[in-house]
Scaffold this motif. Structure first.
Motif: not given
Length: 177
Positions: A89-112
């Motif tokens: 896949s071609k990358k056209m955007l820079y990831a300036a910020k990619f944070d995951i707050d695991m204290a909030k995460c409910m481990y549903c797996g939808l993001c994966t």
């Protein structure tokens, strides 16, 4: 009283798929954690991990997250394609910020599930003990704040130049007509 004197044997670590897995709880007291750990099922939902080199910053994982624990900020590239992921896949955007707050995460797996490049995965690590709640906020971006500011500035300059060219073309069209 019977339970107190039943057995003092240590629990043997066997696979979850073993037929005797749940029966072995009889006549054992406990496992010797952390020296001894139970096997982790492969299909379990545990800690999130991101392979940032494969991320195309599509923001689908942040949009589908029901608790908004994923925070993504993207910067559009001024030079077009900036790279390729492992699946092509071609990358056209820079990831300036990619944070995951695991204290909030409910481990549903939808993001994966929604990730088109499969860069966000669940690992088999489940025991992340921290003393401060802020330590559960994981940053996956490899871009420094200075680099992000420079990329934003370049993008803003490009957009201003495009707007000026469009205004000049519109003025020339009105003047010539």
């Amino acid at each position: 009283m019977k339970t107190l004197f039943t057995s003092n044997s240590k629990r043997k670590v066997i696979s979850v798929t073993d037929n005797n897995y749940f029966k072995q709880q009889e006549s054992t007291n406990t496992i010797q954690y952390p020296k001894q750990a139970l096997p982790v099922p492969e299909v379990g939902r545990y800690q999130l991990d991101v392979e940032i080199d494969d991320c195309i910053v599509c923001d689908l994982c942040a949009k589908i997250c029901p608790v908004n624990c994923i925070d993504i900020e993207s910067i559009k590239s001024t030079e077009g394609v900036i790279g390729e992921t492992s699946d092509g896949s071609k990358k056209m955007l820079y990831a300036a910020k990619f944070d995951i707050d695991m204290a909030k995460c409910m481990y549903c797996g939808l993001c994966t599930i929604v990730c088109p490049t499969e860069c966000i995965t669940m690992t088999n690590q489940y025991d992340r003990t921290v003393f401060q709640l802020a330590d559960l906020n994981y940053e996956f971006t490899d871009m420094s704040p200075e680099d992000a500011a420079e990329k934003r500035r370049l993008f803003d300059e490009q957009q201003a130049a495009k707007a000026a060219a469009k205004a000049a073309a519109l003025k020339a069209k009105e003047g010539g007509a």
